[in-house]
Design an enzyme around this catalytic site. Structure first.
Site, mmCIF file in Angstrom:
data_model
loop_
_atom_site.group_PDB
_atom_site.id
_atom_site.type_symbol
_atom_site.label_atom_id
_atom_site.label_comp_id
_atom_site.label_asym_id
_atom_site.label_seq_id
_atom_site.Cartn_x
_atom_site.Cartn_y
_atom_site.Cartn_z
ATOM 1 N N ARG A 46 1.922 108.674 33.940
ATOM 2 C CA ARG A 46 2.154 108.154 35.294
ATOM 3 C C ARG A 46 1.707 109.174 36.339
ATOM 4 N NH1 ARG A 46 1.605 106.582 39.054
ATOM 5 N NH2 ARG A 46 2.797 105.396 40.573
ATOM 6 N N ILE A 86 2.930 108.110 22.888
ATOM 7 C CA ILE A 86 3.497 107.331 21.775
ATOM 8 C C ILE A 86 2.583 106.186 21.340
ATOM 9 C CG2 ILE A 86 5.892 107.927 22.347
ATOM 10 C CD1 ILE A 86 6.122 104.912 23.294
ATOM 11 N N THR A 156 10.821 92.500 31.292
ATOM 12 C CA THR A 156 10.691 92.068 32.684
ATOM 13 C C THR A 156 11.075 90.601 32.857
ATOM 14 O OG1 THR A 156 9.117 91.731 34.478
ATOM 15 C CG2 THR A 156 8.220 91.633 32.274
ATOM 16 N N SER A 198 0.291 88.386 35.009
ATOM 17 C CA SER A 198 -0.693 89.480 35.072
ATOM 18 C C SER A 198 -0.879 89.997 33.653
ATOM 19 C CB SER A 198 -0.182 90.627 35.959
ATOM 20 O OG SER A 198 0.869 91.317 35.305
ATOM 21 N N TYR A 200 -0.386 92.988 32.733
ATOM 22 C CA TYR A 200 0.830 93.775 32.445
ATOM 23 C C TYR A 200 1.961 92.870 31.941
ATOM 24 C CZ TYR A 200 5.543 95.184 33.546
ATOM 25 O OH TYR A 200 6.890 95.364 33.473
ATOM 26 N N HIS A 201 2.247 91.796 32.680
ATOM 27 C CA HIS A 201 3.347 90.911 32.267
ATOM 28 C C HIS A 201 3.059 90.282 30.899
ATOM 29 C CE1 HIS A 201 4.409 91.053 36.653
ATOM 30 N NE2 HIS A 201 5.626 91.028 36.165
ATOM 31 N N LYS A 204 4.251 92.411 28.095
ATOM 32 C CA LYS A 204 5.702 92.326 27.908
ATOM 33 C C LYS A 204 6.070 91.065 27.131
ATOM 34 C CE LYS A 204 7.117 95.994 30.173
ATOM 35 N NZ LYS A 204 8.024 97.015 29.674
ATOM 36 N N VAL A 230 12.955 96.619 40.682
ATOM 37 C CA VAL A 230 13.932 97.667 40.991
ATOM 38 C C VAL A 230 13.668 98.204 42.391
ATOM 39 C CG1 VAL A 230 14.929 99.856 40.258
ATOM 40 C CG2 VAL A 230 14.004 98.267 38.548
ATOM 41 N N LEU A 258 10.064 95.569 47.865
ATOM 42 C CA LEU A 258 11.103 95.951 48.829
ATOM 43 C C LEU A 258 10.968 97.412 49.248
ATOM 44 C CD1 LEU A 258 13.559 95.344 50.523
ATOM 45 C CD2 LEU A 258 14.975 95.510 48.478
HETATM 46 P P1 NAD Z 1 7.020 104.419 35.421
HETATM 47 O O1 NAD Z 1 5.550 104.233 35.327
HETATM 48 O O2 NAD Z 1 7.568 105.158 36.590
HETATM 49 O O3 NAD Z 1 7.550 105.141 34.091
HETATM 50 C C1 NAD Z 1 7.001 104.923 32.817
HETATM 51 C C2 NAD Z 1 6.945 106.264 32.112
HETATM 52 O O4 NAD Z 1 6.396 106.077 30.801
HETATM 53 C C3 NAD Z 1 6.025 107.253 32.831
HETATM 54 O O5 NAD Z 1 6.685 108.478 33.037
HETATM 55 C C4 NAD Z 1 4.819 107.393 31.908
HETATM 56 O O6 NAD Z 1 4.240 108.686 31.972
HETATM 57 C C5 NAD Z 1 5.423 107.065 30.542
HETATM 58 N N1 NAD Z 1 4.461 106.501 29.579
HETATM 59 C C6 NAD Z 1 3.632 105.428 29.747
HETATM 60 N N2 NAD Z 1 2.891 105.246 28.644
HETATM 61 C C7 NAD Z 1 3.258 106.214 27.762
HETATM 62 C C8 NAD Z 1 2.836 106.556 26.453
HETATM 63 N N3 NAD Z 1 1.861 105.888 25.831
HETATM 64 N N4 NAD Z 1 3.436 107.596 25.824
HETATM 65 C C9 NAD Z 1 4.429 108.299 26.434
HETATM 66 N N5 NAD Z 1 4.849 108.036 27.684
HETATM 67 C C10 NAD Z 1 4.265 107.006 28.341
HETATM 68 O O7 NAD Z 1 7.680 102.973 35.314
HETATM 69 P P2 NAD Z 1 9.175 102.512 35.642
HETATM 70 O O8 NAD Z 1 9.174 101.870 36.963
HETATM 71 O O9 NAD Z 1 10.113 103.610 35.362
HETATM 72 O O10 NAD Z 1 9.358 101.384 34.557
HETATM 73 C C11 NAD Z 1 9.888 101.694 33.276
HETATM 74 C C12 NAD Z 1 9.935 100.435 32.431
HETATM 75 O O11 NAD Z 1 10.758 99.468 33.080
HETATM 76 C C13 NAD Z 1 8.559 99.805 32.250
HETATM 77 O O12 NAD Z 1 8.384 99.431 30.913
HETATM 78 C C14 NAD Z 1 8.584 98.608 33.159
HETATM 79 O O13 NAD Z 1 7.824 97.577 32.615
HETATM 80 C C15 NAD Z 1 10.058 98.250 33.217
HETATM 81 N N6 NAD Z 1 10.404 97.619 34.514
HETATM 82 C C16 NAD Z 1 10.241 98.298 35.691
HETATM 83 C C17 NAD Z 1 10.569 97.666 36.892
HETATM 84 C C18 NAD Z 1 10.383 98.335 38.229
HETATM 85 O O14 NAD Z 1 10.576 97.666 39.270
HETATM 86 N N7 NAD Z 1 10.026 99.603 38.291
HETATM 87 C C19 NAD Z 1 11.075 96.353 36.868
HETATM 88 C C20 NAD Z 1 11.227 95.694 35.658
HETATM 89 C C21 NAD Z 1 10.894 96.346 34.477
HETATM 90 N N1 USQ Z 2 4.304 91.471 47.529
HETATM 91 C C1 USQ Z 2 4.132 91.271 48.893
HETATM 92 N N2 USQ Z 2 3.775 92.343 49.647
HETATM 93 C C2 USQ Z 2 3.601 93.593 49.123
HETATM 94 C C3 USQ Z 2 3.791 93.784 47.748
HETATM 95 C C4 USQ Z 2 4.141 92.694 46.965
HETATM 96 O O1 USQ Z 2 4.284 90.169 49.416
HETATM 97 O O2 USQ Z 2 3.266 94.518 49.891
HETATM 98 C C5 USQ Z 2 4.681 90.323 46.689
HETATM 99 C C6 USQ Z 2 3.778 90.091 45.487
HETATM 100 O O3 USQ Z 2 2.641 89.332 45.824
HETATM 101 C C7 USQ Z 2 4.734 89.397 44.523
HETATM 102 C C8 USQ Z 2 6.094 90.020 44.840
HETATM 103 O O4 USQ Z 2 5.956 90.611 46.138
HETATM 104 O O5 USQ Z 2 4.807 88.044 44.823
HETATM 105 C C9 USQ Z 2 6.554 91.069 43.860
HETATM 106 O O6 USQ Z 2 5.574 92.094 43.732
HETATM 107 P P1 USQ Z 2 5.998 93.538 43.183
HETATM 108 O O7 USQ Z 2 4.783 94.407 43.191
HETATM 109 O O8 USQ Z 2 7.195 94.019 43.899
HETATM 110 O O9 USQ Z 2 6.495 93.214 41.689
HETATM 111 P P2 USQ Z 2 5.705 92.899 40.339
HETATM 112 O O10 USQ Z 2 4.245 93.010 40.480
HETATM 113 O O11 USQ Z 2 6.244 91.617 39.807
HETATM 114 O O12 USQ Z 2 6.158 94.066 39.360
HETATM 115 C C10 USQ Z 2 7.378 94.798 39.468
HETATM 116 C C11 USQ Z 2 7.257 96.007 38.562
HETATM 117 C C12 USQ Z 2 7.125 95.550 37.125
HETATM 118 C C13 USQ Z 2 8.287 94.639 36.767
HETATM 119 C C14 USQ Z 2 8.406 93.471 37.743
HETATM 120 C C15 USQ Z 2 9.685 92.698 37.561
HETATM 121 O O13 USQ Z 2 6.138 96.810 38.942
HETATM 122 O O14 USQ Z 2 7.105 96.674 36.258
HETATM 123 O O15 USQ Z 2 8.133 94.137 35.470
HETATM 124 O O16 USQ Z 2 8.470 93.998 39.090
HETATM 125 S S1 USQ Z 2 9.488 90.982 37.906
HETATM 126 O O17 USQ Z 2 8.834 90.842 39.233
HETATM 127 O O18 USQ Z 2 10.790 90.383 37.920
HETATM 128 O O19 USQ Z 2 8.619 90.428 36.911
#
Ligand code: NAD
Ligand code: USQ
Length: 411
Positions: A46, A86, A156, A198, A200-201, A204, A230, A258
């Site tokens: 990251r 990993i 997610t 996406s 990414y999604h 998951k 979050v 947010l």
């Molecule tokens: P982040 O990118 O801040 O943290 C992920 C961490 O994993 C990083 O420190 C990165 O260096 C490490 N990482 C990634 N690939 C790796 C690998 N191959 N080996 C070892 N380390 C590795 O993300 P986050 O916001 O902390 O999210 C953590 C988890 O929670 C994610 O899986 C994400 O999908 C899930 N999640 C996050 C949110 C959100 O809003 N941030 C919402 C829903 C779910």
């Molecule tokens: N959005 C805006 N303006 C912005 C940024 C985003 O309107 O400046 C909109 C996007 O188009 C989208 C929504 O806000 O409709 C959410 O976007 P986001 O970037 O906040 O969230 P998302 O891409 O869904 O991803 C984040 C995390 C991801 C996690 C996911 C949970 O990065 O790791 O899995 O939230 S969830 O949304 O419930 O799937």
């Protein structure tokens, strides 16, 4: 000086994969503060992606070495750290698991940005390779270690898709009734059909099948937490010393909606609503994230139980309402910009989250924490913001336009 947290029933050894990240770092501190023995594995990818994007956390995060020293000074607790990829280095991962013999592994270590995963073929392939191999390697290593390890994965809400057609989204499984060949009606429980928005999604969604398979074949005990977006920055533990501060992403790829709106308002940048802002999403504060993970660790599934799925979210809001709320609190201007994503312009979202509530979660709501967040974090570090990194430039298809505010785009 450490803070006194909830009492500890059973001390556990816990490996936190991705423990340097936004959710992983405060979780590691929270579990360590509770008295668990915590070991972090992270390849710092990251931080490398920040270098690639030439973007930085709004908050000044410290190196892993400084973070761990600060935590030991503040709490008296030691957290060990291994720098391992990993997804690429299975043997090292297995070696550490065999050496540490954890009771639980928490898996945050995936590429988590939807926009980053859509930037180019290179980014799509990286996200699939990294996330799918990371999850599969962890499962394989648990089986090969022959240890009865509880795996807690951060999934997610996005696996469900956001169009629920009047259905309140259940916690992972959907009850269906099917008609057999002889005309009988039988009840079944299936994984809720996935509808990722996406690449990414999508990874998951694929993770869910890996969990289901290894749970069925090898009785691996898995809890999958379907987390919403979050928001917030700090938790009780990260507030103890500025060197422990959590990251705050605001750039167009990693900043979530947010936190972006709060930061935009604090630095005088227009609040960027994508499209009409009718997109409704699920949210949770970072303090509740760490508490939910504690609850998941304290309530492991039994050896023969199917994958336990919790919806880790506390409230739902549509993007336009969030923008209005932040604007009313701060006086910030709202800009309705082109939506760079391919997503429904408007959706309803009703979600069950009874499992966490029944286990004692008392959610922090937006109304309580929002203003504090604006003043304490976004304004305090506003001078570190690079305005050029704010617009969302990653588009889902070539036809779409980036979300850059213009005067004409304002309502
Ligand atoms: P982040 O990118 O801040 O943290 C992920 C961490 O994993 C990083 O420190 C990165 O260096 C490490 N990482 C990634 N690939 C790796 C690998 N191959 N080996 C070892 N380390 C590795 O993300 P986050 O916001 O902390 O999210 C953590 C988890 O929670 C994610 O899986 C994400 O999908 C899930 N999640 C996050 C949110 C959100 O809003 N941030 C919402 C829903 C779910
Ligand atoms: N959005 C805006 N303006 C912005 C940024 C985003 O309107 O400046 C909109 C996007 O188009 C989208 C929504 O806000 O409709 C959410 O976007 P986001 O970037 O906040 O969230 P998302 O891409 O869904 O991803 C984040 C995390 C991801 C996690 C996911 C949970 O990065 O790791 O899995 O939230 S969830 O949304 O419930 O799937």
């Amino acid at each position: 000086m450490t803070i006194k947290n909830n009492h500890l029933n059973v001390k556990k050894k816990i490996i936190v994969l991705g423990g340097d990240g936004f959710c992983g770092w405060p979780t590691s501190l929270h579990l360590s503060n509770l008295g668990h023995e915590v070991v972090i594995i992270d390849n710092l990818s990251r931080r490398n992606i920040d270098n690639e994007l030439e973007a930085e956390s709004l908050t000044p995060i410290q190196s892993m070495g400084t973070r761990l020293t600060a935590w030991e000074e503040v709490s008296g607790n030691k957290i060990d750290f291994y720098n391992i990829d990993i997804a690429m280095n299975y043997d090292e991962l297995l070696r550490v698991i065999n050496k540490e013999k954890p009771d639980a592994i928490i898996h945050f270590a995936e590429q988590r940005s939807a926009p980053y995963s859509m930037k180019s073929s290179k980014h799509k392939r990286y996200t699939v390779n990294n996330n799918s191999n990371a999850t599969h390697n962890v499962l394989c290593a648990i089986v090969e270690s022959e240890l009865d390890i509880h795996l807690v994965h951060l999934g997610t809400m996005g696996v469900y898709g956001y169009g629920t057609a009047g259905v309140k989204i259940p916690e992972g499984y959907l009850d269906v009734e099917v008609k057999t060949e002889t005309g009988d009606r039988v009840q079944q429980q299936i994984l809720y059909p996935t509808n990722p928005g996406s690449v990414y999604h999508m990874t998951k969604s694929q993770d869910q099948l890996l969990f289901q398979y290894y749970n069925k074949n090898d009785n691996v005990r898995v809890t999958d937490l379907h987390q919403g977006i979050v928001w917030g920055t700090n938790t009780m533990e990260t507030k103890l010393d500025e060197r422990l501060i959590n990251r705050f992403d605001y750039d167009g790829d990693y900043g979530t909606v947010l936190n972006r709106f709060l930061m935009q308002a604090a630095v005088g940048y227009p609040i960027t609503v994508h499209g009409s802002g009718g997109q409704t999403r699920a949210f949770i504060h970072i303090q509740d994230t760490v508490r939910c993970i504690q609850i998941a660790i304290e309530n492991p599934p039994t050896r023969n139980e199917k994958v336990k799925i919790f919806n880790q979210m506390t409230e739902t809001h549509c993007v336009k309402d969030l923008a209005k709320l932040v604007s009313e609190l701060t006086g910030g201007e709202i800009a309705y910009v082109d939506n760079p994503r391919k997503e429904a312009a408007k959706n309803e979202l009703h979600v069950k989250n009874d499992l966490f509530l029944s286990k004692g979660l008392e959610p922090i709501t937006l109304n309580e924490g929002l203003l504090q967040e604006v003043t304490k974090i976004a304004k305090q570090y506003a001078h570190r913001a690079d305005h050029a990194k704010i617009p969302a430039k990653s588009t889902w298809t070539k036809e779409q336009k980036p979300g850059i505010p213009t005067k004409e785009a304002d309502p």
